[in-house]
Design a protein around this motif. Structure first.
Motif, mmCIF file in Angstrom:
data_model
loop_
_atom_site.group_PDB
_atom_site.id
_atom_site.type_symbol
_atom_site.label_atom_id
_atom_site.label_comp_id
_atom_site.label_asym_id
_atom_site.label_seq_id
_atom_site.Cartn_x
_atom_site.Cartn_y
_atom_site.Cartn_z
ATOM 1 N N GLU A 156 41.059 24.589 34.701
ATOM 2 C CA GLU A 156 40.833 24.895 33.292
ATOM 3 C C GLU A 156 40.454 26.357 33.066
ATOM 4 O O GLU A 156 40.205 26.762 31.934
ATOM 5 C CB GLU A 156 39.731 23.988 32.733
ATOM 6 N N MET A 157 40.379 27.132 34.142
ATOM 7 C CA MET A 157 39.923 28.515 34.039
ATOM 8 C C MET A 157 40.914 29.497 34.638
ATOM 9 O O MET A 157 40.536 30.519 35.198
ATOM 10 C CB MET A 157 38.554 28.664 34.719
ATOM 11 N N GLY A 158 42.183 29.169 34.544
ATOM 12 C CA GLY A 158 43.205 30.067 35.046
ATOM 13 C C GLY A 158 43.341 30.081 36.550
ATOM 14 O O GLY A 158 44.036 30.948 37.098
ATOM 15 N N GLY A 159 42.695 29.174 37.230
ATOM 16 C CA GLY A 159 42.832 29.069 38.674
ATOM 17 C C GLY A 159 42.029 30.079 39.464
ATOM 18 O O GLY A 159 42.155 30.154 40.700
ATOM 19 N N LYS A 160 41.150 30.856 38.797
ATOM 20 C CA LYS A 160 40.388 31.878 39.529
ATOM 21 C C LYS A 160 39.070 32.170 38.819
ATOM 22 O O LYS A 160 39.028 32.326 37.606
ATOM 23 C CB LYS A 160 41.208 33.168 39.652
ATOM 24 N N ILE A 161 37.998 32.236 39.614
ATOM 25 C CA ILE A 161 36.677 32.619 39.128
ATOM 26 C C ILE A 161 36.134 33.698 40.057
ATOM 27 O O ILE A 161 36.235 33.591 41.278
ATOM 28 C CB ILE A 161 35.718 31.411 39.106
ATOM 29 N N ILE A 162 35.537 34.744 39.473
ATOM 30 C CA ILE A 162 34.887 35.795 40.242
ATOM 31 C C ILE A 162 33.378 35.610 40.100
ATOM 32 O O ILE A 162 32.865 35.505 38.979
ATOM 33 C CB ILE A 162 35.301 37.191 39.743
ATOM 34 N N CYS A 163 32.662 35.550 41.216
ATOM 35 C CA CYS A 163 31.233 35.273 41.167
ATOM 36 C C CYS A 163 30.470 36.185 42.125
ATOM 37 O O CYS A 163 31.062 36.848 42.987
ATOM 38 C CB CYS A 163 30.946 33.802 41.482
ATOM 39 N N GLN A 164 29.163 36.214 41.958
ATOM 40 C CA GLN A 164 28.331 37.042 42.809
ATOM 41 C C GLN A 164 28.265 36.467 44.221
ATOM 42 O O GLN A 164 28.537 35.292 44.443
ATOM 43 C CB GLN A 164 26.926 37.136 42.229
#
Length: 262
Positions: free
Chosen positions: A107-115
Motif C-alpha cells: 500500500e506504500m509503493g513497495g518501498k519505505i525508507i527508515c532510520q
C-alpha cells in the motif's frame, strides 16, 4: 504476491511486542535477538542477509550481509518457519520503550525508507537494504548519515521507534520541518533535505541543534516523540559519575552527598 502473507497482533502500550501468526510453511524474518517467544513446530534458522532471494550464491549473500553491516546492523538475521500442520505463533519484542508500527508495503509503493535500527521483523520476501542519501547536507548533518535502511517488497513489515509515533500525510508541495533524530520513516516519494537553523542566537543557545530535517510532500512521514539517542543522553546525564550515587533532588539528598564526598 512475492512475500508471505502473515497475520499479526500487537500487544502492550509503551513496551510493545508483536505476535505473528504463521500458516504452515509461512516464514517471518526478524532482527537477531528480537525473539520473545514462539510455539512448538516453529523452526528457527540464522541466515546471512534478509533471505529475500535478491542475491544467489555465496557472493550474493555476502553482499546482502555487507549492506546490513553498513547500517550498523548484525551480519545475520533469523527466520522462523512454521513446519507444523496448524497455525503457530511467534512474538518479537521492542528493544526499548516505544511503539511498533505495522507497514503494508503493497500500500506504500513497495518501498519505505527508515532510520537505522528501526526494522524489527517482516514477512519473508521483504528486502532489507541500504538507502544512500544523494544530498551532501542530508548525509553529513541528517543524524543518520549517508546511509538509511530501506524496506522493499509487497508484504508486511514492522518498524519500531521510541516514544509515541505520529503518522503525517503530506500534500504535494507541503513542507514539514522536524528534529533530525525524530524522523522514523518516510515513503520514497518524499523529498528529504537538511536545513540550518536560522539566527546565531537560536543556533547556539536554542538547545535544538544546528540543523533540522526538511520533508517535502507528497508522501507519508512517521515521526517519533522520543529518539533513543535523546533518551540515552538523559540517562547518561543522570547516572552517577566516578562511582558515586545520585539521590533524588531533595535537601536531605544534598546533605547526604556532602558527607559521602560527592
Amino acid at each position: 504476491m512475492n512475500n508471505h502473507e502473515i497475520d499479526y497482533k500487537i500487544y502492550g502500550d509503551d513496551m510493545q511486542f508483536v505476535e505473528v501468526e504463521l500458516d504452515p510453511d509461512e516464514t517471518v524474518v526478524a532482527e537477531a535477538g528480537s525473539l520473545m517467544m514462539m510455539e512448538d513446530n516453529i523452526h528457527m534458522e540464522t541466515i546471512f542477509g534478509d533471505g529475500s532471494g535478491g542475491g544467489s550464491g555465496i557472493m550474493g549473500k555476502l553482499f546482502g550481509a555487507g549492506k546490513r553491516m553498513l547500517t550498523g546492523e548484525s551480519l545475520f538475521m533469523t527466520t522462523f518457519t512454521n513446519q507444523g500442520h496448524d497455525k503457530r505463533h511467534v512474538s518479537f519484542a521492542s528493544p526499548y520503550p516505544g511503539k511498533i508500527v505495522p507497514m503494508d508495503l503493497s500500500e506504500m509503493g513497495g518501498k519505505i525508507i527508515c532510520q537505522k535500527d528501526a526494522f524489527l521483523a517482516a514477512a519473508k520476501g521483504v528486502s532489507v537494504g541500504v538507502e544512500f542519501q544523494r544530498k551532501m547536507g542530508a548525509g553529513f548533518f541528517g543524524g543518520e548519515g549517508f546511509i538509511m535502511q530501506k524496506l522493499e517488497g509487497d508484504g508486511m513489515a514492522f518498524v519500531h521507534a521510541g516514544g509515541t509515533i505520529h503518522k503525517k500525510e503530506l500534500a504535494s508541495g507541503e513542507v514539514l520541518r522536524v528534529d533530525t533524530g525524530c524522523l522514523v520513516a518516510m515513503t520514497s516519494d518524499v523529498d528529504y533535505n537538511i536545513e540550518m537553523v536560522k539566527g546565531v542566537k537560536t543556533a547556539l543557545f536554542g538547545g535544538e541543534g544546528l540543523f533540522f530535517a526538511t520533508l517535502r510532500g507528497p508522501g507519508t512521514v512517521w515521526v517519533q516523540s522520543l529518539p533513543f539517542s535523546r533518551l540515552a543522553s538523559r540517562v547518561f546525564a543522570a547516572a552517577p559519575q566516578g562511582g558515586g550515587s545520585k539521590d533524588e533532588g531533595s535537601v536531605l539528598g544534598g546533605v547526604f552527598r556532602m558527607f559521602d564526598g560527592d
